[in-house]
Write a protein that holds these residues in place. Structure first.
Motif, short mmCIF file in Angstrom:
data_model
loop_
_atom_site.label_atom_id
_atom_site.label_comp_id
_atom_site.label_asym_id
_atom_site.label_seq_id
_atom_site.Cartn_x
_atom_site.Cartn_y
_atom_site.Cartn_z
N PRO A 184 0.59 -1.32 -0.11
CA PRO A 184 -0.44 -0.56 0.17
C PRO A 184 1.08 0.88 -0.33
CG PRO A 184 0.02 -1.04 2.14
CD PRO A 184 0.95 -1.90 1.06
N ARG A 185 0.30 1.93 -0.66
CA ARG A 185 1.45 3.53 -0.39
C ARG A 185 0.02 4.43 -0.87
NH1 ARG A 185 5.56 3.80 1.29
NH2 ARG A 185 4.55 1.65 2.29
N GLY A 186 0.17 6.21 0.04
CA GLY A 186 -0.91 6.93 0.14
C GLY A 186 -1.24 7.66 -1.07
N LYS A 187 -2.22 7.71 -2.47
CA LYS A 187 -2.15 8.45 -3.50
C LYS A 187 -3.56 9.55 -2.50
CE LYS A 187 -4.13 7.51 -7.65
NZ LYS A 187 -5.17 6.60 -8.51
N VAL A 188 -3.21 10.19 -1.99
CA VAL A 188 -4.22 11.15 -1.28
C VAL A 188 -3.08 12.67 -1.09
CG1 VAL A 188 -3.98 10.08 1.10
CG2 VAL A 188 -6.07 11.28 0.17
N LEU A 189 -3.93 14.01 -0.93
CA LEU A 189 -2.89 14.55 0.23
C LEU A 189 -2.62 14.21 1.61
CD1 LEU A 189 -4.95 18.57 -0.50
CD2 LEU A 189 -3.04 17.20 -1.83
N GLY A 190 -1.32 14.36 1.77
CA GLY A 190 -0.46 13.57 2.51
C GLY A 190 0.20 12.42 2.68
N GLY A 191 0.02 12.15 1.01
CA GLY A 191 0.28 10.65 1.16
C GLY A 191 0.47 9.75 2.41
N SER A 192 1.37 8.66 2.42
CA SER A 192 1.43 7.72 3.22
C SER A 192 1.13 7.41 4.41
CB SER A 192 2.85 6.89 2.50
OG SER A 192 2.88 5.79 1.84
N SER A 193 1.68 9.37 5.19
CA SER A 193 1.13 9.73 6.46
C SER A 193 -0.16 10.10 6.73
CB SER A 193 2.13 11.43 6.36
OG SER A 193 1.19 12.10 5.90
N SER A 194 -1.22 10.24 5.36
CA SER A 194 -2.38 10.20 5.44
C SER A 194 -3.10 8.67 5.42
CB SER A 194 -3.07 10.88 4.25
OG SER A 194 -3.09 11.70 4.63
N ILE A 195 -2.16 7.73 5.61
CA ILE A 195 -2.51 6.57 5.53
C ILE A 195 -1.91 5.57 6.42
CG2 ILE A 195 -4.30 6.20 3.37
CD1 ILE A 195 -2.35 3.94 2.02
N ASN A 196 -0.95 5.87 7.29
CA ASN A 196 -0.28 4.73 7.90
C ASN A 196 -0.38 4.75 9.18
OD1 ASN A 196 0.66 6.94 9.30
ND2 ASN A 196 2.28 7.40 8.32
N ALA A 197 0.47 3.91 10.31
CA ALA A 197 -0.70 3.66 11.74
C ALA A 197 0.32 4.75 12.56
CB ALA A 197 -0.06 2.41 11.74
N MET A 198 1.54 5.93 11.46
CA MET A 198 1.19 7.06 12.70
C MET A 198 2.16 7.04 14.04
SD MET A 198 -2.82 7.89 13.08
CE MET A 198 -3.03 6.44 13.70
N VAL A 199 2.74 5.83 13.87
CA VAL A 199 4.42 5.52 14.55
C VAL A 199 5.18 6.50 14.22
CG1 VAL A 199 6.02 4.67 16.00
CG2 VAL A 199 3.32 2.96 15.35
N TYR A 200 5.94 7.48 15.33
CA TYR A 200 6.65 8.60 14.68
C TYR A 200 8.09 7.61 15.92
CZ TYR A 200 9.30 12.91 14.51
OH TYR A 200 9.86 13.39 13.78
N ALA A 201 9.13 7.00 14.97
CA ALA A 201 10.28 7.18 14.99
C ALA A 201 11.42 7.60 14.45
CB ALA A 201 10.60 5.50 14.91
N ARG A 202 12.33 8.84 14.85
CA ARG A 202 13.02 9.36 14.09
C ARG A 202 14.36 7.95 13.35
NH1 ARG A 202 15.87 13.54 18.15
NH2 ARG A 202 14.08 15.14 18.23
N GLY A 203 14.34 6.71 14.39
CA GLY A 203 15.62 5.61 13.70
C GLY A 203 16.76 6.05 15.20
N LEU A 204 17.95 5.80 14.87
CA LEU A 204 18.57 5.76 15.34
C LEU A 204 19.94 6.55 15.32
CD1 LEU A 204 18.85 2.11 16.77
CD2 LEU A 204 18.09 3.68 18.51
#
Length: 535
Positions: free
Chosen positions: A79-99
């Motif tokens: 799945p990939r977002g096809k909407v304003l916001g892209g995948s940030s509009s359809i993802n599970a919203m977990v926020y992680a910068r990485g290490l």
């Protein structure tokens, strides 16, 4: 033909940021092109609605991979977002910068300016850490919310099991440089999803110098010699062209950006020539070095009620709906990825190698690959999950032809290295450690589908090949690296071999980060805009 100073292709996690930052200067005219439409949809604004958006063709490209040998020739849903916001509009919203080491790896791969000391201030510049009491740290537009107080009471069992298994406990997941297990921070604002469109694009759309065009499928970039000048689009049966006076920025994602480049004549010369695409620049790296996190769920029946009782029954859903509409709280205002973290599967390792998840809900009776959060198991259940942080397998994404409406050929090439197979065993054994703690045994009434604690190495790998799936962190297909190393962009994000064209999205990642990729994608958008503004 309309002209703009800058044209940004793709209104996803990075593209929204690039459009926002570039249009902040009223002297610049900016066009943002998006294939999808408005994100003003109930199931986008409602956090739990990503379960509905998972297969919705109105907001989702719904890509599929080719049969993958490492997974027994299974086709993997992408799945990939096809909407304003892209995948940030359809993802599970977990926020992680990485290490920190993730970005030092980027720098050391030949990309000065991309180490942790370079990118950490960029993350801080756009973050607003909002505590459970509403107090905020940082004044950035992207809300990173601590919703632990609302997480399901099952969390106490998971934290107790993690302590018993010797895993460190942290309270600032996603914003901390330390490893550990705890509650995930999520991108919500006052109980609603806070996507890249919400945080960055919506305020920018008030500016007269920013034009946002939706419903446009980008066919190709037009070149004058080797300089990118135009963006050729389709809408219905009509073709439209836009001209950039300064630069074009591709932010179409790890699938879309390499496909557009290849249709434009920038990519593997032999492939393009064979498809009848005139070659502008022979760049074998375009579409290569595809990386993704591959994860698996282990399912358990619980000894006490879980979210299955809320999301799996009409009375539960009605009560949750009323609570959400009245107060913007409760199960519908959250993600089901509530607890987890980045940990080492063995204390001898120098840095975390596994990402863990704990979901107070289960759907072991689902059709394979379909996450219907509204149809969980008809009994109390929960999930323990893992994915390896830094897989070494790489695949490719290539166009199948010149038609912009045709799906690209996605070859993930999962589990193609001994290291990745070893990580499967390490991750499964780590879950087994958690499962066998006193705390988790008190919660688990039964183990369904597969028991990693009592399986042989061969059985664990076989099960993983049968049931694992993408964690939807595709990246690396327009990799930032020196041209001699098959890089597609340099550290300035300019495409090697051509002029007037940059890329800003997860496709430029030199390697996949240890955790979720949305936060690093937003950071890339900020870095790209700053470099463009600097001239």
């Amino acid at each position: 033909m309309q002209e703009f100073d800058y044209i940004v292709v793709g209104a996803g996690s990075a593209g929204c940021v690039v459009a926002d930052r570039l249009s902040a200067d009223p002297r610049r005219s900016v066009l943002l092109i998006e294939a999808g439409g408005s994100d003003f949809r109930f199931w986008i604004k409602t956090p739990i609605g990503y379960g509905k958006s998972f297969f919705d063709p109105a907001v989702n490209w719904r890509f599929e991979s080719l049969p993958d040998p490492g997974l027994g020739d299974r086709v993997v849903y992408v799945p990939r977002g096809k909407v304003l916001g892209g995948s940030s509009s359809i993802n599970a919203m977990v926020y992680a910068r990485g290490l920190p080491g993730d970005f030092d790896d980027w720098r050391d791969a030949g990309n000065p300016g991309w180490g942790w000391s370079d990118v950490e201030p960029v993350f801080r510049s756009f973050e607003r850490r909002v505590a459970g009491d509403g107090s905020a740290r940082g004044d950035g537009p992207l809300w990173v919310s601590d919703r632990e107080a609302e997480y399901h009471p099952l969390k106490r069992h998971y934290l107790a099991a993690a302590r018993e298994a010797g895993l460190p406990i942290v309270s600032d997941l996603g914003l901390t440089e330390a490893e550990g297990v705890g509650p995930y921070l999520i991108n919500t604002r006052k109980g609603l999803r806070c996507s890249a469109a919400d945080a960055f694009l919506r305020p920018a759309m008030k500016r007269p110098n920013l034009t946002v065009a939706t419903g446009l499928i980008v066919d190709r970039i037009g070149f004058e010699g080797r300089r990118a000048r135009t963006v050729e689009c389709l809408i219905g049966g009509e073709r439209r062209s836009y001209r950039a006076r300064a630069e074009i920025v591709l932010s179409a994602g790890a699938v879309g950006s390499p496909a557009i480049l290849q249709r434009s004549g920038v990519g593997p010369g032999a492939l393009l020539a064979g498809l009848g695409v005139p070659v502008v620049h022979d760049a074998p790296g375009v579409g290569g070095h595809l990386q993704d996190h591959l994860g698996i769920n282990y399912y358990y029946r619980a000894t006490e009620p879980t979210l299955n009782a809320v999301l799996g029954t009409w009375p539960g859903r009605i009560a949750a709906g009323i609570r959400f509409l009245a107060t913007r709280t409760g199960a519908l205002s959250l993600s089901v990825n509530q607890m987890g973290g980045l940990v080492r599967s063995s204390p001898e390792l120098a840095r975390p190698d596994m990402q863990l998840y704990f979901n107070p809900l289960s759907y072991s009776t689902e059709i394979a690959g379909q996450r219907k959060l509204s149809k969980p198991d008809p009994w109390p259940g929960f999930i323990l999950s893992f994915n390896a942080c830094r897989p070494t397998s790489t695949g490719r994404i290539d166009i199948a032809g010149a038609d912009p409406l045709a799906q690209p050929r996605i070859r993930p090439n999962y589990l193609s290295t001994d290291r990745d197979l070893a990580d499967v065993l390490a991750g499964a054994r780590l879950v087994a450690r958690l499962q066998e703690t006193r705390a988790m045994k008190a919660l688990a009434a039964a183990i369904t589908l597969f028991d990693p604690a009592r399986a042989s190495d061969e059985a664990i790998v076989e099960d993983f090949r049968k049931r694992s799936g993408s964690v939807f962190h595709l990246c690396g297909t327009c990799r930032m690296a020196p041209q001699a190393a098959d890089g597609v962009v340099g550290p300035d994000l300019k495409v090697h071999g051509v002029e007037g064209l940059r890329i800003a999205d997860t496709s430029i990642f030199p390697n996949v980060t240890s955790a979720n990729t949305n936060a690093p994608a937003i950071m890339v958008g900020h870095k790209a805009a700053a470099m463009i503004a600097a001239g």
